[in-house]
Design a protein around this motif. Structure first.
Motif, mmCIF file in Angstrom:
data_model
loop_
_atom_site.group_PDB
_atom_site.id
_atom_site.type_symbol
_atom_site.label_atom_id
_atom_site.label_comp_id
_atom_site.label_asym_id
_atom_site.label_seq_id
_atom_site.Cartn_x
_atom_site.Cartn_y
_atom_site.Cartn_z
ATOM 1 N N VAL A 253 0.746 -1.067 -0.138
ATOM 2 C CA VAL A 253 -0.241 -0.169 -0.015
ATOM 3 C C VAL A 253 1.006 1.419 -0.096
ATOM 4 O O VAL A 253 1.237 1.825 0.748
ATOM 5 C CB VAL A 253 -1.299 -0.136 1.331
ATOM 6 N N ARG A 254 1.115 1.446 -0.890
ATOM 7 C CA ARG A 254 2.393 3.168 -1.126
ATOM 8 C C ARG A 254 1.169 4.122 -0.911
ATOM 9 O O ARG A 254 2.381 4.819 -0.102
ATOM 10 C CB ARG A 254 2.066 3.456 -2.738
ATOM 11 N N TRP A 255 0.103 4.851 -0.664
ATOM 12 C CA TRP A 255 -0.093 5.340 -0.022
ATOM 13 C C TRP A 255 -0.337 5.341 1.754
ATOM 14 O O TRP A 255 -1.935 6.084 2.426
ATOM 15 C CB TRP A 255 -2.231 5.301 -0.512
ATOM 16 N N ALA B 219 3.489 13.062 1.253
ATOM 17 C CA ALA B 219 2.855 11.851 1.700
ATOM 18 C C ALA B 219 1.373 12.082 0.863
ATOM 19 O O ALA B 219 1.083 10.845 0.531
ATOM 20 C CB ALA B 219 2.897 12.430 2.729
ATOM 21 N N LEU B 220 1.226 12.922 0.165
ATOM 22 C CA LEU B 220 0.034 12.380 -0.649
ATOM 23 C C LEU B 220 0.032 12.471 -2.174
ATOM 24 O O LEU B 220 -1.032 12.272 -3.008
ATOM 25 C CB LEU B 220 -0.706 14.087 -0.634
ATOM 26 N N ARG B 221 1.810 11.708 -2.584
ATOM 27 C CA ARG B 221 1.644 10.969 -3.857
ATOM 28 C C ARG B 221 2.840 10.096 -4.028
ATOM 29 O O ARG B 221 3.820 10.062 -3.049
ATOM 30 C CB ARG B 221 2.663 11.995 -4.803
ATOM 31 N N TRP B 222 2.053 9.185 -5.310
ATOM 32 C CA TRP B 222 3.123 8.312 -4.619
ATOM 33 C C TRP B 222 3.271 7.117 -5.825
ATOM 34 O O TRP B 222 3.509 6.372 -6.006
ATOM 35 C CB TRP B 222 2.172 7.004 -3.913
ATOM 36 N N THR B 223 2.870 7.950 -7.232
ATOM 37 C CA THR B 223 3.655 7.061 -7.901
ATOM 38 C C THR B 223 4.067 8.571 -9.016
ATOM 39 O O THR B 223 4.681 9.505 -8.709
ATOM 40 C CB THR B 223 2.288 6.511 -9.039
#
Lengths: 311, 116, 412
Positions: free
Chosen positions: B56-58, B112-116
């Motif tokens: 879970v990258r988020w 922290a609000l971006r994961w791609t």
């Protein structure tokens, strides 16, 4: 004011909810037919209902090592949560249970879908379903807080969590008029928790139907019906929260509730077809950086009005 | 009818409806012998079980969410006492929210609000 | 009274159709899409939801196993229909519906579908779902590390991720038979979460004997073979090709209404509609999609491909000219399609050396679509699954070009 619950309200609420959901499905079918340039006949709105017999006669499927208990629990949770959320929604002057914490109850029922859909994604032991389940959680992290502030805003003005009180507090002007941000965010939240249209990310075409991809038979029927029931419940809740409840001239209160609910439903169904799917990896940033601050500011407005003695 | 009994009856009714559907399908289905299917793999066989420790990258967003969500629970009772407590209630609540939002801005700048 | 039989009639009135197009069968796919749309028969995305498996195209040994897999996964009521050519589609659907409505057939033939080759269900004999013992066994298998293989499948293994952490990896393939996908293309992905760690590409082998000329490049191939082809015909085919790509891209993006519009415009063009009747709707569509802030916000920065990289990968068409990300590519399709609509009356002869087909100039293997597919693995690594689908759809290689004969031999 909202009356105490007569016994028949318990039966009427789910029937009405289903009726609204059917209206939404019918309207959606008409829009789809218009897009595809098919002639619109009397039967057009009813054609999607052929899904029901189709799914009822379906042969059961057995996947390798599914978590059947988790899967089925998740599937059942979705429509049941939708029905339970209607308990606090007044229709005209009648409500099933006029709980003093009605707004919290509605919020809690809507959050149940998080658990339900994650379980429905995990259960089949299939990659695309699993991804779909997690997609719903990621989407939830984005839509939930703005939605909660949007639910809170009318409650602040009414200084009550009882849905009937909130509807009654709009005797002069609808909250939708002077709380537009909360209203729009709430409507987006309704589409999001019913994972329809721009928020159908967990069941996306790009991941082969996501958490619906392995569902067949009644399981699929419950999940699909659950989406529309949630949409109908959310639309019905918008009426007491933002559109003055059953208040209106001439006609009896329940007709006004019905008319307003149908109007909100029509708007949401129309919007659902007009936008591409919003991926959570983009929406999370928008929700946290733009929508949350905006809804917090929106919540400040009624708080100041209350302090100013606007009771 | 009290709120509790009404909601429990509603739950019972909803579950009964679900039960009726499963019963109807059990009765109407073309065959009760389940088909041994495989999870959809675009025509290929699955390589392994899908249930796994999903990355879970988020994850940071969930932490942020928890912090905010706890606060929302305080906000529900607060709604009812604004005019009774007076300006202090609003000032304290929105100062608290401002602190949280400052945290969100910090997390956002940290990515922290971006994961791609 | 047999209620199930009555309900089966309802199934036959609106079955869900899983359309599987074999490479080389674009005209059949177009006919199927048109037919299903006009009859309001919804398309299924997975076999779990399908009643009819419509195989579009001629027999393809390379995809036989994949088709069988999909068929075996479909619950009854079900029917496997076959349309070898565009003209067969309506009849195939008709046959399927009559078979779906037949209760004795639907009750009988799924019993045959029960046995699976080499199937070991790990001792799960409970009819409806896994027995409690079975599930308990699965959990011990998870901890046991490879000894127990519940249902004959291993558990996910671990591998390092981009941050050097050891995390579970899942192996999943996109393709060969996926809705709104270049059929036959297989991308074997290694996923951690829903992020792609590695992507391996495999393309369908050329057919022996080679299949017909790819539908989208057919006017060019005919012109190259010495036939007199008007530029108008090429422009019409190219505009329709771009609209077809747009339809697939928008369907993957989850914008069903716009995808339907794109496909309707495509079908009108292919049906010979004049510029005057298509133009207003096409302009409205191009405006709505091309200027959509939402769509560009959602796709911005995905699949960036510079002109130089594209040319180096063997891409010659609009994807190379777009010189950018996904929005740059779909906007180029839209402008190109509108420009072509101006030329629907162009009576000049087509010069295949000057004008390119939808995916770029022909001539010499590798075909333009091979170049497009070749660029994929590098673009997909690190992308999220949804983004990966959008990137593939924004390049939209044409599977027909992989199985068809190279265009030079068309000279002879």
């Amino acid at each position: 004011m909202v009356d105490a619950a007569p016994w028949w309200a318990v039966v009427t609420a789910p029937v009405l909810l289903a009726a609204f959901a059917l209206c939404a499905i019918g309207y959606d079918a008409v829009l789809a037919a218009r897009e595809a340039a098919r002639p619109i006949r009397m039967t057009t709105p009813a054609r999607p209902l052929l899904e029901v017999p189709r799914l009822l006669v379906s042969q059961p499927r057995r996947l390798p090592a599914p978590d059947a208990l988790l899967w089925r629990t998740g599937v059942i949770t979705v429509p049941v949560a939708a029905v339970l959320s209607t308990a606090v929604i007044p229709f005209g002057h009648v409500v099933v249970a006029d709980l003093p914490v009605g707004v919290v109850w509605f919020n809690a029922m809507e959050v149940l879908t998080w658990a339900g859909l994650w379980m429905a994604g995990w259960g089949p032991n299939a990659v695309f379903s699993l991804v779909g389940g997690y997609r719903y959680v990621a989407q939830g992290l984005a839509y939930e807080l703005p939605l909660m502030f949007a639910l809170m805003t009318p409650a602040i003005r009414a200084q009550s969590l009882r849905v009937g009180d909130i509807a009654a507090a709009q005797s002069q002007v609808w909250f939708a008029v002077w709380m537009p941000v909360a209203f729009v965010v709430y409507l987006a939240g309704v589409l999001a928790f019913s994972f329809l249209g721009p928020f159908s990310y967990p069941v996306g075409q790009d991941i082969a139907g996501g958490l619906l991809g392995e569902a067949s038979g009644v399981d699929r029927l419950l999940l699909s019906a659950g989406r529309w029931l949630l949409l109908a419940a959310g639309s019905a809740m918008a009426v007491p929260l933002f559109l003055g409840g059953g208040a209106g001239p001439v006609l009896p209160a329940w007709t006004w509730s019905a008319i307003k609910t149908l109007a909100v439903l029509a708007l949401l169904v129309w919007v659902r077809r007009r936008l591409p799917v919003i991926r959570a990896d983009r929406y999370v940033e928008l929700a946290w950086v733009v929508l949350i601050p905006l809804t917090v500011l929106q919540a400040l407005v009624p708080a100041l009005v209350v302090l100013g003695g606007g009771r | 009818m009290s709120g509790l009994i009404a909601t429990i009856s509603l739950l019972g009714l909803a579950l009964a409806g679900v039960g009726v559907l499963y019963g109807a399908a059990w009765w109407l289905r073309t065959t009760g012998v389940p088909i041994a299917a495989r999870p959809f793999g675009a025509g290929l066989e699955p390589a392994e079980h899908a249930v796994s420790r999903f990355h879970v990258r988020w994850y940071p967003v969930t932490m942020l969410f928890l912090a905010f969500d706890m606060e929302m629970v305080f906000m529900y009772p607060w709604v009812r006492v604004i005019s009774a407590v007076g300006p202090g209630a609003v000032i304290e609540m929105f100062t608290f929210l401002a602190v949280l939002l400052a945290g969100v801005v910090y997390a956002w700048r940290e990515g922290a609000l971006r994961w791609t | 009274m047999d209620l199930t039989a009555v309900l089966l009639k309802a199934v036959a009135a609106r079955p869900r159709v899983l359309v599987t197009t074999l490479p080389g069968a674009t005209p059949v796919r177009l006919a199927a899409e048109r037919h299903l749309r006009s009859r309001d028969l919804p398309r299924a995305v997975t076999p779990a939801d399908a009643d009819v498996l419509l195989v579009a195209g001629t027999h393809d040994p390379g995809l036989e196993a994949a088709l069988e897999r999909l068929w075996q996964d479909m619950p009854a009521p079900r029917f496997r229909a076959h349309a070898a050519s565009a003209g067969d589609v309506a009849a195939a659907i008709e046959t399927a519906c009559s078979h779906l409505a037949d209760p004795s057939e639907q009750r009988a033939h799924e019993r045959g579908g029960r046995s699976l080759p080499g199937e070991d269900q790990g001792g799960h004999d409970a009819p409806d779902h896994a027995s409690p013992e079975g599930r308990a066994g699965d959990h011990s298998g998870q901890g046991g590390g490879g000894m127990a293989m519940p249902a004959g499948l291993p558990m996910a293994a671990q591998g390092p991720d981009r941050d050097g952490l050891m995390l579970d990896q899942l192996h999943v393939a996109l393709g060969p038979l996926l809705a709104d996908w270049p059929e036959g293309l297989i991308l074997r992905l290694t996923l951690q979460g829903d992020v792609i760690q590695r992507a391996e590409l495999s393309l369908p082998a050329p057919r022996r004997p080679p299949s017909a000329v790819p539908f989208w490049t057919e006017p060019w191939a005919r012109a190259a073979a010495g036939e007199q082809v008007h530029a108008a015909e090429a422009a019409r085919r190219r505009a329709a090709g771009h609209l077809d790509s747009m339809g697939r891209f928008l369907a993957v993006a989850g914008w069903q209404a716009a995808a339907t519009t794109a496909r309707r415009l495509r079908d009108e063009l292919l049906g010979g509609a004049g510029a005057a009747s298509v133009r207003p709707a096409a302009e409205r569509f191009a405006r709505q999609v091309g200027r959509s802030r939402t769509l560009s916000w959602l796709t911005r920065g995905l699949g960036r491909l510079s002109s130089a990289d594209a040319v180096a990968a063997g891409i010659r068409g609009p994807a190379a000219r777009a010189d950018g990300d996904v929005p740059a590519r779909y906007r180029l399709w839209l402008t190109a399609a509108l420009e072509d609509l101006d030329r629907l009356e162009d009576r000049r002869l087509l010069d295949p050396a000057r004008e390119e087909p939808p995916r770029g100039r022909l001539g010499g293997p590798p075909s333009p679509s091979t170049g497009l597919a070749g660029a994929l693995p590098r673009l997909l690594e690190g992308a999220e699954l949804g983004a990966a689908r959008l990137i593939v759809a924004s390049l939209d290689p044409d599977p027909d070009e992989w199985v068809a004969q190279p265009v030079e031999s068309a000279h002879g």
